[in-house]
Design a protein around this motif. Sequence first.
Motif, PDB file in Angstrom:
ATOM      1  N   THR A 280     -23.548  88.039  53.496  1.00  0.00           N
ATOM      2  CA  THR A 280     -22.445  88.526  54.365  1.00  0.00           C
ATOM      3  C   THR A 280     -22.750  88.421  55.782  1.00  0.00           C
ATOM      4  OG1 THR A 280     -21.843  89.981  52.551  1.00  0.00           O
ATOM      5  CG2 THR A 280     -20.792  90.460  54.754  1.00  0.00           C
ATOM      6  N   THR A 281     -23.840  88.563  56.092  1.00  0.00           N
ATOM      7  CA  THR A 281     -24.283  88.578  57.680  1.00  0.00           C
ATOM      8  C   THR A 281     -24.029  87.062  58.122  1.00  0.00           C
ATOM      9  OG1 THR A 281     -25.550  90.520  57.764  1.00  0.00           O
ATOM     10  CG2 THR A 281     -25.811  88.795  59.323  1.00  0.00           C
ATOM     11  N   GLY A 282     -24.446  86.267  57.166  1.00  0.00           N
ATOM     12  CA  GLY A 282     -24.394  84.649  57.591  1.00  0.00           C
ATOM     13  C   GLY A 282     -22.967  84.158  57.348  1.00  0.00           C
ATOM     14  N   GLU A 283     -22.243  84.729  56.562  1.00  0.00           N
ATOM     15  CA  GLU A 283     -20.733  84.391  56.568  1.00  0.00           C
ATOM     16  C   GLU A 283     -20.290  84.774  57.819  1.00  0.00           C
ATOM     17  OE1 GLU A 283     -20.299  84.380  51.679  1.00  0.00           O
ATOM     18  OE2 GLU A 283     -19.790  86.380  52.946  1.00  0.00           O
ATOM     19  N   ILE A 284     -20.388  85.952  58.292  1.00  0.00           N
ATOM     20  CA  ILE A 284     -19.603  86.462  59.475  1.00  0.00           C
ATOM     21  C   ILE A 284     -20.008  85.618  60.656  1.00  0.00           C
ATOM     22  CG2 ILE A 284     -19.497  88.177  61.119  1.00  0.00           C
ATOM     23  CD1 ILE A 284     -19.876  90.331  58.722  1.00  0.00           C
ATOM     24  N   ARG A 285     -21.278  85.375  60.892  1.00  0.00           N
ATOM     25  CA  ARG A 285     -21.696  84.375  61.858  1.00  0.00           C
ATOM     26  C   ARG A 285     -21.083  83.142  61.884  1.00  0.00           C
ATOM     27  NH1 ARG A 285     -28.081  86.676  61.234  1.00  0.00           N
ATOM     28  NH2 ARG A 285     -27.969  88.295  62.856  1.00  0.00           N
ATOM     29  N   SER A 286     -21.208  82.404  60.686  1.00  0.00           N
ATOM     30  CA  SER A 286     -20.798  81.095  60.484  1.00  0.00           C
ATOM     31  C   SER A 286     -19.096  81.159  60.982  1.00  0.00           C
ATOM     32  CB  SER A 286     -20.752  80.588  59.284  1.00  0.00           C
ATOM     33  OG  SER A 286     -22.110  80.381  58.710  1.00  0.00           O
ATOM     34  N   HIS A 287     -18.380  82.346  60.703  1.00  0.00           N
ATOM     35  CA  HIS A 287     -16.950  82.432  61.085  1.00  0.00           C
ATOM     36  C   HIS A 287     -17.037  82.384  62.651  1.00  0.00           C
ATOM     37  CE1 HIS A 287     -12.799  82.341  59.937  1.00  0.00           C
ATOM     38  NE2 HIS A 287     -12.614  83.522  60.661  1.00  0.00           N
ATOM     39  N   ILE A 288     -17.921  83.018  63.220  1.00  0.00           N
ATOM     40  CA  ILE A 288     -17.856  83.542  64.579  1.00  0.00           C
ATOM     41  C   ILE A 288     -18.021  81.893  65.368  1.00  0.00           C
ATOM     42  CG2 ILE A 288     -18.886  84.414  66.741  1.00  0.00           C
ATOM     43  CD1 ILE A 288     -19.340  86.804  64.924  1.00  0.00           C
ATOM     44  N   ASP A 289     -19.004  81.431  64.824  1.00  0.00           N
ATOM     45  CA  ASP A 289     -19.297  79.964  65.446  1.00  0.00           C
ATOM     46  C   ASP A 289     -18.063  78.957  65.525  1.00  0.00           C
ATOM     47  OD1 ASP A 289     -22.037  80.971  65.235  1.00  0.00           O
ATOM     48  OD2 ASP A 289     -22.429  79.893  63.483  1.00  0.00           O
ATOM     49  N   ILE A 290     -17.274  79.175  64.518  1.00  0.00           N
ATOM     50  CA  ILE A 290     -15.980  78.291  64.595  1.00  0.00           C
ATOM     51  C   ILE A 290     -15.315  78.373  65.960  1.00  0.00           C
ATOM     52  CG2 ILE A 290     -13.515  77.865  63.775  1.00  0.00           C
ATOM     53  CD1 ILE A 290     -15.138  78.456  60.958  1.00  0.00           C
ATOM     54  N   PHE A 291     -15.275  79.675  66.455  1.00  0.00           N
ATOM     55  CA  PHE A 291     -14.350  80.173  67.737  1.00  0.00           C
ATOM     56  C   PHE A 291     -14.994  79.901  69.071  1.00  0.00           C
ATOM     57  CE2 PHE A 291     -12.397  82.094  64.116  1.00  0.00           C
ATOM     58  CZ  PHE A 291     -11.161  82.016  64.024  1.00  0.00           C
ATOM     59  N   THR A 292     -16.611  80.036  68.877  1.00  0.00           N
ATOM     60  CA  THR A 292     -17.237  80.124  70.146  1.00  0.00           C
ATOM     61  C   THR A 292     -18.096  78.668  70.162  1.00  0.00           C
ATOM     62  OG1 THR A 292     -19.214  81.272  69.063  1.00  0.00           O
ATOM     63  CG2 THR A 292     -17.479  82.597  70.013  1.00  0.00           C
ATOM     64  N   SER A 293     -18.105  77.911  69.335  1.00  0.00           N
ATOM     65  CA  SER A 293     -18.999  76.815  69.028  1.00  0.00           C
ATOM     66  C   SER A 293     -20.390  77.243  69.575  1.00  0.00           C
ATOM     67  CB  SER A 293     -18.452  75.645  70.122  1.00  0.00           C
ATOM     68  OG  SER A 293     -17.227  75.221  69.888  1.00  0.00           O
ATOM     69  N   ALA A 294     -20.942  78.217  68.995  1.00  0.00           N
ATOM     70  CA  ALA A 294     -22.231  78.393  69.130  1.00  0.00           C
ATOM     71  C   ALA A 294     -23.165  77.793  68.105  1.00  0.00           C
ATOM     72  CB  ALA A 294     -22.513  80.061  68.708  1.00  0.00           C
ATOM     73  N   THR A 295     -24.383  77.393  68.632  1.00  0.00           N
ATOM     74  CA  THR A 295     -25.528  76.557  67.999  1.00  0.00           C
ATOM     75  C   THR A 295     -26.361  77.659  67.653  1.00  0.00           C
ATOM     76  OG1 THR A 295     -24.895  74.691  69.146  1.00  0.00           O
ATOM     77  CG2 THR A 295     -27.112  74.686  67.867  1.00  0.00           C
TER      78      THR A 295
END
Length: 356
Positions: A79-94
């Motif tokens: 679940t933690t990984g899914e939340i982070r992956s979704h944030i990455d979409i908006f912030t373009s985090a690597t």
Amino acid sequence: MRHSCIFAAVSITTLVLSGCGLEDTGPSAFNPATNVDLTFSSFNLENTKVAPDNLDNTRFWDFYRGIQPAADDPDDLETTGEIRSHIDIFTSATPTDAGTSYDSVRNSLDLMNQVLASGEVTNFQEGKRYISQRIADGVAGTYNTRGNGAQIRFTDQSAVIGNLPLNDQLWIYPTLDWRYLPDGPEGSDLENKVYRTIQYVSRSVEEEEQAAQPELVSVLAGSRFDANSFMTLGYSPTEFATADYLSRSHGSIELRQDFIDENTDTLFIKNDESDVITLDRYPGYGLGDNSPDCLRVELDYNMDLVRIFASNGEPARIDDPDSTDGQDTIPNPANCTYQEDADAITSWTTVPVAGR
């Protein structure tokens, strides 16, 4: 999603800065905002030898790391990984190799925050000094680009050279607003606060070019500061902050941060067209119902605890059963925004985050 009422009074390093100021607008007597036109070597933000704490001041730095489960429960880790992956979409985090943090980000809000803190842009510094002087005088004051017809334009030189899509090359901010309110917003008991609003909106392109554009369409962010702690250089200590991010194809997210009272970060996810979190991995949640229209992830830093809430088809407000006026409404306790701790689908203990 709604904005917190604390901002109701506010209207709507790899940096190489150059070219500050188109001269077709000028400051008014009570609003020093003018055009700002900057060129950067890159919009990417990362830690460097010169600026080793760049990422510490990005908007999701605490939350991204702070939701990490303290125990190795496979469901919570997924679940933690899914939340982070979704944030990455908006912030373009690597993400880092471990996935528990990130090495870089590329988004309009984090870049603007760093530019404002750097002190390298003349007009932004004039605006902050103006607000600081109004604080010293105890008189309300405003710096607002929209009010002066001023424009803020950032250009990524490497994206231009690489012929990347327009919204990778050019970021335009319709609104940058600082507002000092010694007496507080009307109807509130807040006094001696500074409010800041940042708005970014992507450029319109032809239909055949839309698919190539970055996911982030717009950001609207607000922050509240104690006037006694307002700084003209660096990052002023924040009391509350919100940021709404809208994407082209993944819905929207809103992060609300409380730094002084509850010491919480709360992420609201609105993407009922597709799954974001596999909620039915948790007992008691409806099988296959992984795309609710209201999803809330709350991180309590004092308790080192994450809770997840969800609801579907529940309006944010309902008729007040104790009122004869059909226009009177109350918060809906079944909506995920207002659910109590006991209503959480799941929760887990997290790793502590220094400074929160």
